[in-house]
Write a protein that holds these residues in place. Structure first.
Motif, PDB file in Angstrom:
ATOM      1  N   ASP A  31       0.834  -1.203   0.000  1.00 21.95           N
ATOM      2  CA  ASP A  31       0.000   0.000   0.000  1.00 21.95           C
ATOM      3  C   ASP A  31       0.868   1.253   0.000  1.00 21.95           C
ATOM      4  OD1 ASP A  31      -2.308  -1.407  -0.032  1.00 21.95           O
ATOM      5  OD2 ASP A  31      -2.808  -1.092   2.082  1.00 21.95           O
ATOM      6  N   ALA A  32       1.854   1.240   0.878  1.00 20.15           N
ATOM      7  CA  ALA A  32       2.709   2.416   0.990  1.00 20.15           C
ATOM      8  C   ALA A  32       3.525   2.610  -0.280  1.00 20.15           C
ATOM      9  CB  ALA A  32       3.632   2.285   2.205  1.00 20.15           C
ATOM     10  N   TRP A  35       1.330   4.078  -2.930  1.00 20.41           N
ATOM     11  CA  TRP A  35       1.148   5.510  -2.701  1.00 20.41           C
ATOM     12  C   TRP A  35       2.382   6.284  -3.133  1.00 20.41           C
ATOM     13  CZ3 TRP A  35      -0.616  10.029  -2.508  1.00 20.41           C
ATOM     14  CH2 TRP A  35       0.051  11.043  -1.838  1.00 20.41           C
ATOM     15  N   GLN A  39       2.543   9.109  -6.061  1.00 15.83           N
ATOM     16  CA  GLN A  39       2.988  10.432  -5.699  1.00 15.83           C
ATOM     17  C   GLN A  39       4.180  10.828  -6.569  1.00 15.83           C
ATOM     18  OE1 GLN A  39       5.114  10.543  -2.030  1.00 15.83           O
ATOM     19  NE2 GLN A  39       4.056  12.391  -1.367  1.00 15.83           N
ATOM     20  N   LEU A 159      11.164  19.198  -4.596  1.00 14.49           N
ATOM     21  CA  LEU A 159      10.237  18.318  -5.314  1.00 14.49           C
ATOM     22  C   LEU A 159       9.740  19.017  -6.578  1.00 14.49           C
ATOM     23  CD1 LEU A 159       7.663  16.689  -2.834  1.00 14.49           C
ATOM     24  CD2 LEU A 159       9.414  15.542  -4.191  1.00 14.49           C
ATOM     25  N   TYR A 162       7.092  21.948  -7.004  1.00 11.68           N
ATOM     26  CA  TYR A 162       7.357  23.375  -6.868  1.00 11.68           C
ATOM     27  C   TYR A 162       7.734  24.016  -8.197  1.00 11.68           C
ATOM     28  CZ  TYR A 162       7.005  22.814  -1.862  1.00 11.68           C
ATOM     29  OH  TYR A 162       6.528  22.557  -0.610  1.00 11.68           O
ATOM     30  N   HIS A 178      16.007   8.437  -5.572  1.00  9.11           N
ATOM     31  CA  HIS A 178      14.834   8.537  -4.703  1.00  9.11           C
ATOM     32  C   HIS A 178      13.934   7.336  -4.917  1.00  9.11           C
ATOM     33  CE1 HIS A 178      10.822  10.442  -3.553  1.00  9.11           C
ATOM     34  NE2 HIS A 178      11.498  10.323  -2.443  1.00  9.11           N
TER      35      HIS A 178
ATOM     36  N   MET B   1      -4.465   2.022   3.946  1.00  2.96           N
ATOM     37  CA  MET B   1      -3.860   2.533   5.175  1.00  2.96           C
ATOM     38  C   MET B   1      -4.816   3.433   5.956  1.00  2.96           C
ATOM     39  SD  MET B   1       0.028   3.456   4.303  1.00  2.96           S
ATOM     40  CE  MET B   1      -0.456   4.283   2.786  1.00  2.96           C
ATOM     41  N   THR B  53      -0.982   9.109   3.606  1.00  2.00           N
ATOM     42  CA  THR B  53      -0.932   9.618   2.234  1.00  2.00           C
ATOM     43  C   THR B  53      -0.489  11.081   2.177  1.00  2.00           C
ATOM     44  OG1 THR B  53      -3.276  10.074   2.364  1.00  2.00           O
ATOM     45  CG2 THR B  53      -2.632   8.028   1.282  1.00  2.00           C
ATOM     46  N   PHE B  55       2.092  12.045   3.987  1.00  2.00           N
ATOM     47  CA  PHE B  55       3.498  12.031   4.398  1.00  2.00           C
ATOM     48  C   PHE B  55       4.373  11.937   3.150  1.00  2.00           C
ATOM     49  CE2 PHE B  55       2.223   9.720   8.597  1.00  2.00           C
ATOM     50  CZ  PHE B  55       1.512  10.837   8.980  1.00  2.00           C
ATOM     51  N   ASP B  56       4.924  13.057   2.740  1.00  3.18           N
ATOM     52  CA  ASP B  56       5.718  13.054   1.521  1.00  3.18           C
ATOM     53  C   ASP B  56       7.186  13.296   1.846  1.00  3.18           C
ATOM     54  OD1 ASP B  56       5.873  15.726   2.144  1.00  3.18           O
ATOM     55  OD2 ASP B  56       4.311  16.303   0.729  1.00  3.18           O
ATOM     56  N   HIS B  57       7.992  13.491   0.822  1.00  7.41           N
ATOM     57  CA  HIS B  57       9.430  13.694   0.986  1.00  7.41           C
ATOM     58  C   HIS B  57       9.792  15.096   0.510  1.00  7.41           C
ATOM     59  CE1 HIS B  57      10.121   9.019   0.797  1.00  7.41           C
ATOM     60  NE2 HIS B  57       9.372   9.411   1.814  1.00  7.41           N
ATOM     61  N   ASP B  58       9.044  16.063   0.996  1.00  6.85           N
ATOM     62  CA  ASP B  58       9.130  17.435   0.519  1.00  6.85           C
ATOM     63  C   ASP B  58      10.065  18.242   1.421  1.00  6.85           C
ATOM     64  OD1 ASP B  58       8.723  20.046  -0.246  1.00  6.85           O
ATOM     65  OD2 ASP B  58       6.569  20.070   0.202  1.00  6.85           O
ATOM     66  N   GLU B 225       5.662   7.011   6.237  1.00 12.41           N
ATOM     67  CA  GLU B 225       4.454   6.512   5.579  1.00 12.41           C
ATOM     68  C   GLU B 225       4.296   5.005   5.722  1.00 12.41           C
ATOM     69  OE1 GLU B 225       7.022   8.155   4.227  1.00 12.41           O
ATOM     70  OE2 GLU B 225       7.226   7.760   2.087  1.00 12.41           O
ATOM     71  N   PHE B 226       5.361   4.329   6.128  1.00 12.24           N
ATOM     72  CA  PHE B 226       5.267   2.876   6.327  1.00 12.24           C
ATOM     73  C   PHE B 226       4.845   2.515   7.757  1.00 12.24           C
ATOM     74  CE2 PHE B 226       8.336   3.353   2.844  1.00 12.24           C
ATOM     75  CZ  PHE B 226       7.751   2.527   1.901  1.00 12.24           C
ATOM     76  N   ARG B 227       4.793   3.511   8.634  1.00  8.52           N
ATOM     77  CA  ARG B 227       4.517   3.289  10.063  1.00  8.52           C
ATOM     78  C   ARG B 227       5.589   2.398  10.690  1.00  8.52           C
ATOM     79  NH1 ARG B 227       0.145   0.352  10.441  1.00  8.52           N
ATOM     80  NH2 ARG B 227      -0.442   0.932  12.544  1.00  8.52           N
TER      81      ARG B 227
END
Lengths: 197, 551
Positions: A31-32, A35, A39, A159, A162, A178, B1, B53, B55-58, B225-227
């Protein structure tokens, strides 16, 4: 992140091969990963052209020439131009960085004046890269140059949402891969330790 | 999730057993302890509730736009180095502003204190101009709760040579070593020091329903994001909500702890998402808002009966702010380390936990092997002094060194100086009309001497590791921190401390305070483990007080 499905297949294969640690959390991890893949695909698409931004086409061309000398393409690696950093600058000036718009427009005009004083060429864009570097050395202590340096960096390495770092070009330049998931060994020095287990 | 969890819903007018302010390391644990003990609980969190969802890498948004942290545009603060100066607007206290609090984005270092930390003032002797004093509890008092953190939150590690006694082993083995860790091992061995696997609140294997770390590399200041990161958000809040007695209420910014005519807390007033003032009634209040916001809330809760702020008869609410020191040595190596992968730290050196008094200053700390720089941060300041800052040489250095760089980070003590403090700014208000935090902070001279000593050891490690280039991070006065400690210290004397040894306010029987503010000394730069252990201990004790009507 286009190989998401490959990674899912890899996970399944890892489980089949007896990597028990992965079995229990496969669903959550998938799932992760799904996502993260979505993304990344959305982010990687990059920015639309500068039309909706704060700068004119001529101004944007000067900024692009400038940031591409701040982080130039060298040794066959991409730089700020290839990453589309100017799109970040333009979009930021139209939104959260609007207070710096005058700093930019004045700075751009100054670069063009200095370029004209130095050659008969039509502005900064028309100078050779070496001449552009000479002009930038004259102004490198100015607030305009410092702002543009900061923005060149952010536009190359933030990212893609932007506006810059198109298709993660900036990250590729750094050797920053990445991925949502890695496995040991991670680098040169831990290869032996992690092979030994 | 995003599975639907069962959760209680209360109206503000419902009289619940406990209102907890803050949903981070301490608030999350206490919510779980009290709700599983049978009590009704509302947790008020000023920030939003985000799911995985979001939780990004920004890096830019997270570090430079305050995406998940307090934003000075709406919550300004002021800063000054000494009380004689006029404070000027500046962000000094930085924390996670979301359900899960700063714990949601912490790096996941979980070092226990040692017995010495609790009675160090007696061992060392008093230090002029400081409030250096012993804790009202000992390591043995807290040990069972450190073990609860290990097992209920989830810690990966293996005991090191100097570790304090532990009643149970770690529940998970250490995470796989990174190149930085291997280099630390080599260097320590050469220097006769001891490198040990870093204890991390990150799953090295499937544990308690959460997956193992996937090594994506985004721990420091990012949510997982994976907990796999063992936070109170990932481990405690779901348990609390599953009791059906606990409501997590996001976007609820507490303005005041309300007190009745009898001097007892009656609940909390807060702004909801629409900025409407609400009051949640509660039989008791637990404040876990962090070492910056907790004292600010108490000071903003002044009444005619408590003119200097709630629970502040001692006058020490907000005082003794401690930031910890964080400096170190940067290093470049011949081959790629790829430190952008996996967790921040896999090895630590704790040989300098307690520095030799003959050095002439108080202090101590630990050194870890990490990277700590995402791409923008690296490009802004990851190259050695004297490197080109733009142009072809700059671009080439970035490309060559990003994968070859690491940082020997040192984490050091801060002394509790009374004038280092969180107080209310006399004029500045936040976007809700509440008095802004005014921060006064100047490192004690010993703190900076200790930091310089630790940094010299970090340089020795970098060189012994075979760095092709190593250079020290400049040591400068600290003007902001994410470690917010000591501002409502615990103690036995109501005249010199805010809470007793069970985290109950000396002045208000049904008010409890537990977070970084409770700490009497600063730890060796990694306070979260102790904050979490204090929360388990406070939660258990508060539940037993409530059960016997002693509240």
């Amino acid at each position: 992140m286009n190989d998401l499905h490959n990674r899912r297949a890899f996970l399944r294969a890892a489980v089949a091969a007896g990597a028990g640690w992965a079995a229990a959390d496969l669903v959550q991890v998938e799932d992760a990963l799904a996502w993260a893949g979505q993304q990344a695909a959305a982010h990687g698409a990059g920015a639309p052209p500068t039309a909706a931004g704060a700068l004119t086409k001529a101004q944007a061309d000067v900024v692009e020439a400038m940031v591409s000398r701040i982080i130039p393409s060298v040794d066959g690696r991409p730089g700020a131009r290839e990453a589309g950093a100017v799109h970040f600058v333009d979009r930021a000036l139209a939104t959260f960085n609007a207070p710096q718009k005058k700093l930019y427009t004045d700075g751009i005009a100054d670069l063009n004046r200095r370029a004209s004083a130095r050659s008969s060429a039509a502005g900064f864009v028309a100078l050779s890269p070496a001449q552009q570097d000479d002009v930038l050395r004259e102004v490198e202590q100015t607030p305009f140059f410092q702002a543009a340096r900061f923005d060149a960096i952010v536009g190359t390495f933030a990212l893609p949402t932007y506006g810059g770092n198109r298709d993660f070009t900036g990250w590729h330049m750094l050797g920053f891969d990445h991925q949502p998931r890695f496995q040991a060994p991670f680098g040169y020095y831990d290869a032996d330790a992690n092979r030994r287990g | 999730m995003q599975e639907q969890r069962p959760s209680a819903r209360f109206r503000p007018s419902d009289l619940v057993d406990f209102a907890i302010v803050g949903s981070g390391a301490a608030g999350g644990i206490i919510a779980k302890e009290l709700s599983t003990a049978g009590f009704t609980v509302v947790v008020l969190e000023q920030g939003p509730r985000l799911t995985e969802t979001a939780f990004d890498h920004d890096e830019f948004g997270t570090f430079m736009r305050n995406k998940h942290a307090n934003d000075p545009a709406t919550q300004p603060q002021t800063f000054r180095a000494s009380p004689a100066e006029k404070a000027v607007p500046q962000l000094a206290l930085i924390y996670g502003r979301l359900v899960g609090g700063s714990n949601a984005h912490f790096t996941a270092n979980v070092w226990r204190l040692r017995p010495l930390d609790f009675n160090e003032a007696s061992v060392h002797g008093p230090i002029e101009g400081t409030g250096f004093t012993d804790w009202p509890i000992t390591y043995d008092d807290l040990e069972p709760y450190y073990t609860k953190v290990d097992w209920e939150i989830g810690v990966s590690g293996v005991p090191g040579p100097f570790d304090a006694r532990r009643s149970k082993p770690y529940p998970m083995p250490p995470l796989p070593v990174k190149s930085s860790g291997v280099l630390m091992d080599r260097a320590a061995q050469k220097l006769g020091l001891h490198s040990q696997p870093a204890p991390m609140a990150i799953n090295s294997q499937y544990y308690n329903g959460r997956p193992a770390c996937q090594h994506c590399g985004f721990c420091l200041f990012f949510m997982c994001e994976f907990r796999s990161k063992s936070t109170a958000m990932a481990t405690m809040l779901p348990v609390a909500e599953a009791t059906g007695r606990c409501e997590i209420r996001p976007d609820s910014y507490v303005a005041r702890v309300e007190v009745g005519r009898d001097g007892r807390a009656t609940g909390v007033s807060y702004f909801d998402a629409q900025k409407r003032m609400q009051m949640q009634r509660a039989k008791a209040v637990v404040v876990c808002a962090n070492g910056g916001e907790t004292p600010r809330l108490l000071l903003n809760s002044a009444t005619p009966r408590f003119p200097n702020g709630l629970a502040n008869s001692s006058g020490v609410v907000g005082k003794h702010l401690m930031f910890n020191t964080y400096f170190g040595a940067n290093a470049q190596f011949e081959h790629p380390l790829n430190e952008y992968k996996s967790v921040q730290n896999t090895r630590i050196v704790l040989d300098f936990y307690d520095t030799d008094p003959k050095l002439g200053f108080y202090g101590g700390g630990g050194i870890d092997a990490r990277f700590g720089k995402y791409p923008i941060t690296f490009a802004l300041g990851g190259l050695p002094p004297g490197s080109p800052s733009w142009g072809e040489g700059y671009a080439r250095a970035l490309a060559e060194q990003y994968s070859r760089s690491m940082f020997f980070g040192t984490h050091g003590t801060s002394l509790p100086v009374p004038t280092n403090s969180v107080s209310l700014d006399p004029s500045l208000k936040d976007a809700w009309g509440l008095s802004a935090a005014r921060v006064t902070y100047k490192d004690h001279p010993d703190d900076l001497k200790n930091a310089a000593f630790l940094r010299s050891k970090a340089m020795e490690l970098a060189e012994a590791a075979g760095a092709s280039k190593a250079w020290p991070e400049p040591i400068a006065a600290q003007t902001n921190s994410v470690h917010l400690l000591g501002t409502c210290r615990m103690g036995n004397d109501p005249g010199t401390s805010v809470v007793d040894k069970f985290n109950r306010a000396h002045d208000v029987k049904n008010l409890f305070i537990c977070d970084g503010s409770s700490m009497v000394s600063s730890s060796r730069g990694q306070p979260t483990m102790t904050i979490m252990a204090l929360a388990f201990r406070a939660g258990e004790n508060i539940a037993s007080f409530a059960k016997r009507g002693d509240i």
